[in-house]
Design a protein around this motif. Structure first.
Motif, PDB file in Angstrom:
ATOM      1  N   SER A   1      -9.961   0.351  -6.809  1.00 16.99           N
ATOM      2  CA  SER A   1      -9.357   0.431  -7.950  1.00 16.99           C
ATOM      3  C   SER A   1      -8.537  -1.080  -7.271  1.00 16.99           C
ATOM      4  O   SER A   1      -7.991  -0.408  -6.718  1.00 16.99           O
ATOM      5  CB  SER A   1      -8.323   1.720  -7.911  1.00 16.99           C
ATOM      6  OG  SER A   1      -7.669   1.549  -9.246  1.00 16.99           O
ATOM      7  N   SER A   2      -8.556  -1.339  -7.799  1.00 13.38           N
ATOM      8  CA  SER A   2      -7.571  -3.399  -7.554  1.00 13.38           C
ATOM      9  C   SER A   2      -6.230  -2.710  -8.043  1.00 13.38           C
ATOM     10  O   SER A   2      -4.693  -3.588  -6.931  1.00 13.38           O
ATOM     11  CB  SER A   2      -7.858  -4.272  -8.307  1.00 13.38           C
ATOM     12  OG  SER A   2      -7.346  -4.070  -9.675  1.00 13.38           O
ATOM     13  N   VAL A   3      -5.320  -1.887  -8.584  1.00 11.42           N
ATOM     14  CA  VAL A   3      -3.885  -1.421  -8.163  1.00 11.42           C
ATOM     15  C   VAL A   3      -4.518  -0.212  -8.857  1.00 11.42           C
ATOM     16  O   VAL A   3      -5.527   0.861  -8.283  1.00 11.42           O
ATOM     17  CB  VAL A   3      -3.500  -1.389  -9.598  1.00 11.42           C
ATOM     18  CG1 VAL A   3      -3.355  -3.267 -10.299  1.00 11.42           C
ATOM     19  CG2 VAL A   3      -4.295  -0.689 -11.369  1.00 11.42           C
ATOM     20  N   CYS A   4      -3.074   0.585  -8.102  1.00  9.27           N
ATOM     21  CA  CYS A   4      -3.390   2.230  -8.373  1.00  9.27           C
ATOM     22  C   CYS A   4      -2.837   2.882  -9.558  1.00  9.27           C
ATOM     23  O   CYS A   4      -2.390   1.877 -10.300  1.00  9.27           O
ATOM     24  CB  CYS A   4      -2.069   2.804  -7.123  1.00  9.27           C
ATOM     25  SG  CYS A   4      -1.897   2.622  -5.819  1.00  9.27           S
TER      26      CYS A   4
ATOM     27  N   SER B   1       1.429  -1.191 -18.135  1.00  7.25           N
ATOM     28  CA  SER B   1       2.360  -1.999 -16.892  1.00  7.25           C
ATOM     29  C   SER B   1       3.499  -0.242 -16.269  1.00  7.25           C
ATOM     30  O   SER B   1       4.121  -0.158 -17.421  1.00  7.25           O
ATOM     31  CB  SER B   1       2.831  -2.932 -16.418  1.00  7.25           C
ATOM     32  OG  SER B   1       1.384  -4.088 -16.900  1.00  7.25           O
TER      33      SER B   1
ATOM     34  N   CYS C   1       3.381   1.970  -4.488  1.00  7.36           N
ATOM     35  CA  CYS C   1       2.574   1.072  -4.752  1.00  7.36           C
ATOM     36  C   CYS C   1       3.170   0.048  -5.745  1.00  7.36           C
ATOM     37  O   CYS C   1       4.310   0.248  -6.477  1.00  7.36           O
ATOM     38  CB  CYS C   1       1.561   1.765  -6.385  1.00  7.36           C
ATOM     39  SG  CYS C   1       0.084   3.324  -5.313  1.00  7.36           S
TER      40      CYS C   1
ATOM     41  N   HIS D   1       2.485  -2.538  -7.084  1.00  7.77           N
ATOM     42  CA  HIS D   1       1.650  -2.358  -8.709  1.00  7.77           C
ATOM     43  C   HIS D   1       1.051  -1.596  -9.159  1.00  7.77           C
ATOM     44  O   HIS D   1       0.210  -0.738  -8.779  1.00  7.77           O
ATOM     45  CB  HIS D   1       0.157  -3.596  -8.108  1.00  7.77           C
ATOM     46  CG  HIS D   1       0.023  -4.470  -7.769  1.00  7.77           C
ATOM     47  ND1 HIS D   1       0.622  -5.160  -6.029  1.00  7.77           N
ATOM     48  CD2 HIS D   1       1.026  -6.291  -8.453  1.00  7.77           C
ATOM     49  CE1 HIS D   1       0.808  -5.931  -6.385  1.00  7.77           C
ATOM     50  NE2 HIS D   1       1.304  -6.979  -7.185  1.00  7.77           N
ATOM     51  N   ILE D   2       1.220  -1.045  -9.971  1.00 11.47           N
ATOM     52  CA  ILE D   2       0.753   0.717 -10.731  1.00 11.47           C
ATOM     53  C   ILE D   2       0.621   0.245 -12.116  1.00 11.47           C
ATOM     54  O   ILE D   2       1.290  -0.416 -12.477  1.00 11.47           O
ATOM     55  CB  ILE D   2       1.410   2.067 -10.334  1.00 11.47           C
ATOM     56  CG1 ILE D   2       1.113   2.714 -10.614  1.00 11.47           C
ATOM     57  CG2 ILE D   2       3.285   1.381 -10.844  1.00 11.47           C
ATOM     58  CD1 ILE D   2       2.317   4.229  -9.751  1.00 11.47           C
TER      59      ILE D   2
ATOM     60  N   TYR E   1      -5.887  -0.200  -4.668  1.00 11.89           N
ATOM     61  CA  TYR E   1      -5.255  -1.588  -3.405  1.00 11.89           C
ATOM     62  C   TYR E   1      -4.370  -1.009  -2.979  1.00 11.89           C
ATOM     63  O   TYR E   1      -4.465  -1.614  -1.102  1.00 11.89           O
ATOM     64  CB  TYR E   1      -5.776  -2.180  -4.513  1.00 11.89           C
ATOM     65  CG  TYR E   1      -5.010  -4.014  -3.939  1.00 11.89           C
ATOM     66  CD1 TYR E   1      -6.289  -4.415  -2.421  1.00 11.89           C
ATOM     67  CD2 TYR E   1      -4.134  -3.868  -3.281  1.00 11.89           C
ATOM     68  CE1 TYR E   1      -5.949  -5.801  -1.747  1.00 11.89           C
ATOM     69  CE2 TYR E   1      -3.821  -5.344  -2.428  1.00 11.89           C
ATOM     70  CZ  TYR E   1      -4.471  -6.400  -1.558  1.00 11.89           C
ATOM     71  OH  TYR E   1      -4.324  -7.451  -0.983  1.00 11.89           O
ATOM     72  N   ASP E   2      -3.493  -1.193  -3.135  1.00  8.42           N
ATOM     73  CA  ASP E   2      -2.051  -1.524  -2.006  1.00  8.42           C
ATOM     74  C   ASP E   2      -2.218  -0.473  -1.085  1.00  8.42           C
ATOM     75  O   ASP E   2      -1.173  -0.892  -0.095  1.00  8.42           O
ATOM     76  CB  ASP E   2      -0.654  -0.523  -3.159  1.00  8.42           C
ATOM     77  CG  ASP E   2      -0.150  -1.636  -4.114  1.00  8.42           C
ATOM     78  OD1 ASP E   2      -0.576  -3.114  -4.195  1.00  8.42           O
ATOM     79  OD2 ASP E   2       0.751  -1.648  -4.728  1.00  8.42           O
TER      80      ASP E   2
ATOM     81  N   ARG F   1      -9.332  -8.141  -5.241  1.00 10.02           N
ATOM     82  CA  ARG F   1      -8.272  -6.909  -4.353  1.00 10.02           C
ATOM     83  C   ARG F   1      -9.569  -5.582  -4.691  1.00 10.02           C
ATOM     84  O   ARG F   1      -9.150  -4.741  -4.134  1.00 10.02           O
ATOM     85  CB  ARG F   1      -7.214  -6.208  -5.117  1.00 10.02           C
ATOM     86  CG  ARG F   1      -6.101  -6.986  -5.133  1.00 10.02           C
ATOM     87  CD  ARG F   1      -5.285  -6.663  -5.957  1.00 10.02           C
ATOM     88  NE  ARG F   1      -3.503  -7.131  -6.196  1.00 10.02           N
ATOM     89  CZ  ARG F   1      -2.458  -6.707  -6.778  1.00 10.02           C
ATOM     90  NH1 ARG F   1      -2.701  -6.120  -7.356  1.00 10.02           N
ATOM     91  NH2 ARG F   1      -1.809  -7.996  -6.433  1.00 10.02           N
TER      92      ARG F   1
END
Length: 403
Positions: free
Chosen positions: A84-87, A119, A136, A138-139, A161-162, A202
C-alpha cells in the motif's frame, strides 16, 4: 493463517489504483470473534538503531495485524501492508475519531469496479504501546468493512509506505513480532540473503526467477506485498500446465469475481528456491505472505534492499487450497467447525453442504476431536469419502462427502 486455503486475503498497492482486499477463505461473523490484544511492546537495549518492538496477532496468519491507538483512542487492528503506497483508515473509524476528510475520488480496488477514497487532512498520531508513537504523512479514508468481515475482527486501518520509509522494518513471522530500527544506524548482521528491491509508485518490487513446465527460467519483477495472503500472483500462471489447477471466487474491495489458480514448478528469490508454488493468474503481479511467512523479512527501503532469513516453515509444503470445495471458519473465530465457503460445482456443493453448516460428526466421531485445522485438510483431500453429520438451524442432517 489457517489450513486448506490458497488465497486468504490480498491487500496492497495504493498508488494510482488501490489493490486492497482479496479473500476466498474465511468470512467470519464479527460476533463470533474470539481474540485478545497481544502484549505491549517490549523494551530492548537500543543497539543497532533499535526503536521499538511491536507484537502482532498470532491468529491473524497470514495477515500482520497490529493493535494501534489513533490520537489516544482505544486500540484497533491495523494491517501491515508493504503493497500500500499510503496509510489507510476505515471511513467509519475516521468519523468516530473526528478526522477531517476531503476530496472523495473513485479508484480501482482489488475486486471488480471502483471504490471511493478520501484524503485525511487531520493529524493522525499512531500509538503502538510501550511508549512508541509515530505518524503517517499520507493517509486516506476508505470503507474497510469488507476486509473487516474477511479478517474476522474490526480492522481500523492499513500501515503502508510511510512506516516502511521511516524505519527499517523487521517482520519475524515465527515470533509474531515487528522490530523497527533507525535506517541511519541499522547494520544487518544476520546470515540471510540480501535481495535488491526497487520502489515504483511507493511499492517495493523484487525480481525473481520462475521455472515452469520444462520451459527456460523467466525473470519476473513483482510487488513485495505483506498485505497479501497469496504466494505468487502473476499472469504467467495462465501459461502454466503444472497441476493442480482450479478456479476460486474472491471478495474484498470491489465486486467479487473468479480467478484461476495454478502451480509454478519453482520460484527463486535471491539464493532461495521454493518448489510447487501456488500461483494466481492475475494481472497484478505480487508475492504475498504465503512466501514471506517462510522467512524473517527485513525491509530497508532507504537502502533499496530486503534481507531474508529462512525460518522453520521454509521447507514446508505449500497449501494447495480448497480442492474439495469446502472451507471452514478459522478456529479463533468459531468454536465449532463451521462451513465458511462452498465453491460452486465442487464435491462439497454436490454433497449439499451450505455456508453456516456446523460439523458435528465425521464418520461417527465428534468433529471437535479433529479440530478445525486437521478437518480443513482431511475434508479437502481428493479421493477421500466421509459421512458428515451437520447441524443446520435446529435440524440434524447427514451428508456423504466424496472428494
Amino acid at each position: 493463517m489457517r489450513t486448506a486455503r490458497l488465497i486468504t486475503r490480498r491487500a496492497g498497492g495504493l498508488a494510482l489504483s488501490l489493490m486492497l482486499g482479496f479473500n476466498v477463505r474465511t468470512r467470519p461473523a464479527l460476533a463470533q470473534a474470539v481474540w485478545e490484544m497481544p502484549p505491549r511492546s517490549t523494551p530492548e537495549d537500543g543497539t543497532n538503531g533499535w526503536v521499538a518492538t511491536v507484537p502482532f496477532a498470532a491468529d491473524g496468519n497470514p495477515m500482520i495485524l497490529v493493535p494501534v491507538r489513533v490520537n489516544g483512542s482505544p486500540p484497533g487492528w491495523w494491517a501491515l501492508d508493504s503493497g500500500s503506497s499510503v496509510c489507510l483508515v476505515d471511513r467509519g473509524a475516521a468519523r468516530r475519531l473526528g478526522l477531517a476528510t476531503r476530496g472523495t475520488r473513485q479508484i480501482h480496488g482489488g475486486g471488480r469496479g471502483t471504490v471511493g477514497i478520501d484524503s485525511v487532512s487531520s493529524r493522525v498520531r499512531l500509538d503502538f504501546g510501550g511508549g512508541f508513537t509515530t505518524a503517517c504523512d499520507h493517509i486516506a479514508a476508505v470503507d474497510l468493512t469488507g476486509l473487516t468481515a474477511d479478517v474476522g475482527r474490526p480492522e481500523t486501518g492499513v500501515l503502508g509506505y510511510d512506516l516502511f520509509a521511516r524505519y527499517v522494518v523487521e517482520v519475524d513471522f515465527a515470533a509474531h513480532t515487528l522490530r523497527l530500527y533507525d535506517p541511519a544506524r541499522y547494520r544487518y548482521a544476520g546470515t540471510g540473503d540480501t535481495v535488491p528491491i526497487t520502489l515504483v509508485r511507493r511499492q517495493p518490487r523484487v525480481t525473481i526467477q520462475v521455472h515452469d513446465g520444462g520451459r527456460p527460467a523467466v525473470a519476473r519483477t513483482l510487488i513485495v506485498d505483506s498485505g497479501s495472503g497469496d504466494a505468487v500472483d502473476d499472469s504467467l500462471v495462465r501459461q502454466s500446465t503444472t497441476a493442480p489447477r482450479y478456479a476460486v471466487s474472491t471478495s474484498g474491495l470491489g465486486a467479487s469475481y473468479h480467478v484461476e489458480v495454478g502451480t509454478l514448478d519453482t520460484v527463486r528469490i535471491g539464493r532461495f528456491t521454493l518448489a510447487a508454488v501456488p500461483g494466481v493468474a492475475s494481472d497484478v503481479a505480487l508475492i504475498g505472505n504465503a512466501v514471506w511467512g517462510r522467512f524473517t523479512c527485513v525491509f530497508d527501503y532507504p537502502h533499496g534492499r530486503l534481507f531474508l532469513e529462512p525460518n522453520a516453515r521454509f521447507g514446508g509444503t505449500f497449501d494447495r487450497g480448497p480442492l474439495g470445495g469446502l472451507e471452514l471458519f478459522a478456529a479463533a473465530y468459531r468454536r465449532m467447525p463451521t462451513v465458511s465457503t462452498v465453491h460452486e460445482r465442487s464435491a462439497a456443493a454436490r454433497a449439499g453442504l451450505q455456508v453456516g453448516d456446523v460439523l458435528v460428526t465425521v464418520d461417527g466421531r465428534p468433529a471437535t476431536d479433529f479440530g478445525v485445522e486437521r478437518l480443513s485438510v482431511l475434508l479437502n483431500r481428493p479421493g477421500n469419502v466421509y459421512r458428515v453429520g451437520i447441524a443446520r438451524g435446529g435440524t440434524h442432517l447427514e451428508r456423504v462427502l466424496r472428494l
